[in-house]
Design a protein around this motif. Structure first.
Motif, mmCIF file in Angstrom:
data_model
loop_
_atom_site.group_PDB
_atom_site.id
_atom_site.type_symbol
_atom_site.label_atom_id
_atom_site.label_comp_id
_atom_site.label_asym_id
_atom_site.label_seq_id
_atom_site.Cartn_x
_atom_site.Cartn_y
_atom_site.Cartn_z
ATOM 1 N N SER A 214 0.825 -1.210 0.000
ATOM 2 C CA SER A 214 0.000 0.000 0.000
ATOM 3 C C SER A 214 0.857 1.256 0.000
ATOM 4 O O SER A 214 0.553 2.236 -0.690
ATOM 5 C CB SER A 214 -0.918 0.003 1.225
ATOM 6 N N VAL A 215 1.935 1.225 0.775
ATOM 7 C CA VAL A 215 2.837 2.380 0.802
ATOM 8 C C VAL A 215 3.491 2.577 -0.553
ATOM 9 O O VAL A 215 3.615 3.705 -1.050
ATOM 10 C CB VAL A 215 3.900 2.179 1.907
ATOM 11 N N GLY A 218 0.880 3.953 -2.977
ATOM 12 C CA GLY A 218 0.391 5.289 -2.642
ATOM 13 C C GLY A 218 1.453 6.370 -2.617
ATOM 14 O O GLY A 218 1.173 7.515 -3.006
ATOM 15 N N PHE A 219 2.685 6.022 -2.190
ATOM 16 C CA PHE A 219 3.676 7.059 -1.940
ATOM 17 C C PHE A 219 4.821 7.106 -2.948
ATOM 18 O O PHE A 219 5.486 8.142 -3.057
ATOM 19 C CB PHE A 219 4.258 6.895 -0.530
ATOM 20 N N ASP A 335 -2.879 -2.961 5.529
ATOM 21 C CA ASP A 335 -3.226 -2.095 4.399
ATOM 22 C C ASP A 335 -3.508 -0.675 4.860
ATOM 23 O O ASP A 335 -3.149 0.301 4.197
ATOM 24 C CB ASP A 335 -4.457 -2.679 3.700
ATOM 25 N N PRO A 339 0.304 2.915 5.361
ATOM 26 C CA PRO A 339 0.248 4.303 4.899
ATOM 27 C C PRO A 339 0.090 5.313 6.034
ATOM 28 O O PRO A 339 0.660 6.407 5.971
ATOM 29 C CB PRO A 339 -0.981 4.312 3.977
ATOM 30 N N ALA A 343 2.759 8.230 6.623
ATOM 31 C CA ALA A 343 2.259 9.604 6.560
ATOM 32 C C ALA A 343 2.527 10.357 7.852
ATOM 33 O O ALA A 343 2.896 11.534 7.841
ATOM 34 C CB ALA A 343 0.767 9.601 6.243
ATOM 35 N N TYR A 355 9.499 6.073 4.965
ATOM 36 C CA TYR A 355 9.920 4.801 4.378
ATOM 37 C C TYR A 355 10.861 4.050 5.316
ATOM 38 O O TYR A 355 10.733 2.832 5.509
ATOM 39 C CB TYR A 355 10.653 5.046 3.054
#
Length: 386
Positions: A214-215, A218-219, A335, A339, A343, A355
């Motif tokens: 998911s990271v 998304g990122f 999930d 994130p 975040a 990260y």
């Protein structure tokens, strides 16, 4: 097996196809970032609450009826928005889709285990994970094309047709698998089984893999944009992640079945490779983004089939639905949690630190296991020396 693979594709395509296109193509329903976040969380929230319940129901009445009912409910929830086409019904449709996926996703996993001998669980879950990865990959792309051509109603129409088609296919092709007799289970018995390392280790690895996935999805585009990369380059990086995961999963499952890889070794290697990918994400430029995408994809591709195969191997056949539902709950928490962690750290420092924080958490599990193994060997070595 093919209808079960199609069911895995359906839940992945439905989740990501709509999620990737809500923000840019539904101005009447998505009026703020808060509303967008609520719509995105609604699907996963339903899964977090309902997957263990539907998994237990699959053990009680059989996984096939729950699979078919979930697919039909998914089609009906999608069709509801097609007919109504209003912001309120969009919320209802997403909630209904999430609840339906909570039924047919763990049921499909349980049937994958029941319909294959233990010696082929690696291949079976590798194939199932492969088609889910294809759904995750095609969801944003094909969903975007459908929304561009006919708006959200066309995408929901396709999902409704897909749900009906897969349900009809499964009704014809998936054999009836009767529920097995079960001993009475108390809440304490369930707690003991879910606290067993045989359940916790693979479930924690699956949650960590989903968090990293998911990271990455998304990122990594955010990192690419910060490095001056265009949307095509960042989109290609995300596709590399999904493609690597899709390619590795069947191979990892085959290696497990053939004895060339153990579940423990594969899960450890997968966590370390995924952590290395997150560490690469801290590097600037295209090289860091691509290396991160490839390594995260390879690592999660190792973990997913081996984790589910390990769960199937350690679970009584009459409790497979409950175990798969509970494991899916762990994945959903990863999930959402991955994130959120990245975040939160990024808001206090930079995205690179986010990260790094997740990378350290993923690497901590194998490091702790290695430390405990060394500590366990040391007394034996000392007594041998005496």
């Amino acid at each position: 097996m093919w209808p079960l693979y199609a069911a895995g594709f359906t839940t992945a395509f439905g989740a990501h196809g709509i999620a990737a296109n809500l923000g840019g193509h539904s101005d009447d329903a998505v009026t703020s970032l808060l509303v967008l976040g609520g719509l995105l969380a609604l699907y996963d929230g339903a899964e977090v609450v309902l997957k263990p319940l539907f998994g237990t129901l699959a053990d009680r009445i059989g996984a096939r009826p729950v699979l078919l009912g979930g697919l039909v409910a998914f089609a009906l929830a999608s069709a509801a928005y097609v007919v109504a086409d209003s912001p309120g019904w969009l919320w209802a449709a997403r909630l209904g889709q999430g609840a339906a996926a909570s039924a047919f996703s763990p049921s499909a996993s349980a049937l994958v285990a029941r319909l294959n001998p233990a010696a082929k669980h690696g291949r079976a879950f590798g194939g199932y994970g492969f088609y889910k990865s294809i759904g995750y990959t095609l969801g944003p792309l094909l969903g975007g094309v459908l929304v561009w051509a006919g708006g959200l109603r066309l995408l929901f129409t396709v999902l409704a047709v897909l749900g009906v088609a897969v349900a009809f296919w499964a009704a014809l092709a998936v054999p009836h698998v009767p529920p097995l007799p079960r001993q009475r289970q108390t809440v304490l018995d369930l707690a003991r089984r879910l606290a067993d390392p045989a359940f916790l280790r693979p479930t924690a690895a699956l949650a960590a893999a989903t968090a990293a996935l998911s990271v990455g999805v998304g990122f990594l585009p955010v990192s690419g944009a910060a490095a001056g990369l265009g949307t095509v380059a960042t989109g290609a990086a995300v596709s590399v992640l999904a493609a690597c995961a899709a390619v590795v999963q069947p191979r990892a499952g085959r290696a497990l079945d053939e004895g060339r890889l153990t579940a423990r070794t594969g899960l450890t290697a997968g966590l370390l490779v995924t952590a290395a990918g997150l560490a690469c994400a801290t590097l600037p430029g295209l090289a860091g983004v691509l290396a991160a995408a490839a390594l995260i994809g390879i690592g999660t591709g190792l973990i997913t089939p081996l984790g589910f195969a390990a769960l199937a191997a350690s679970t009584p056949a009459e409790r497979l639905g409950q175990t798969m539902g509970s494991a899916e709950l762990g994945r959903e928490l990863g999930d959402a949690g991955g994130p959120l962690l990245v975040a939160a750290v990024a808001s206090l420092a930079t995205l690179a630190y986010g990260y790094a924080a997740l990378a350290l958490i993923l690497a901590a599990g194998p490091a702790l296991a290695l430390a405990l193994a060394l500590a366990a060997r040391r007394p034996g070595a000392e007594s041998g020396a005496r």
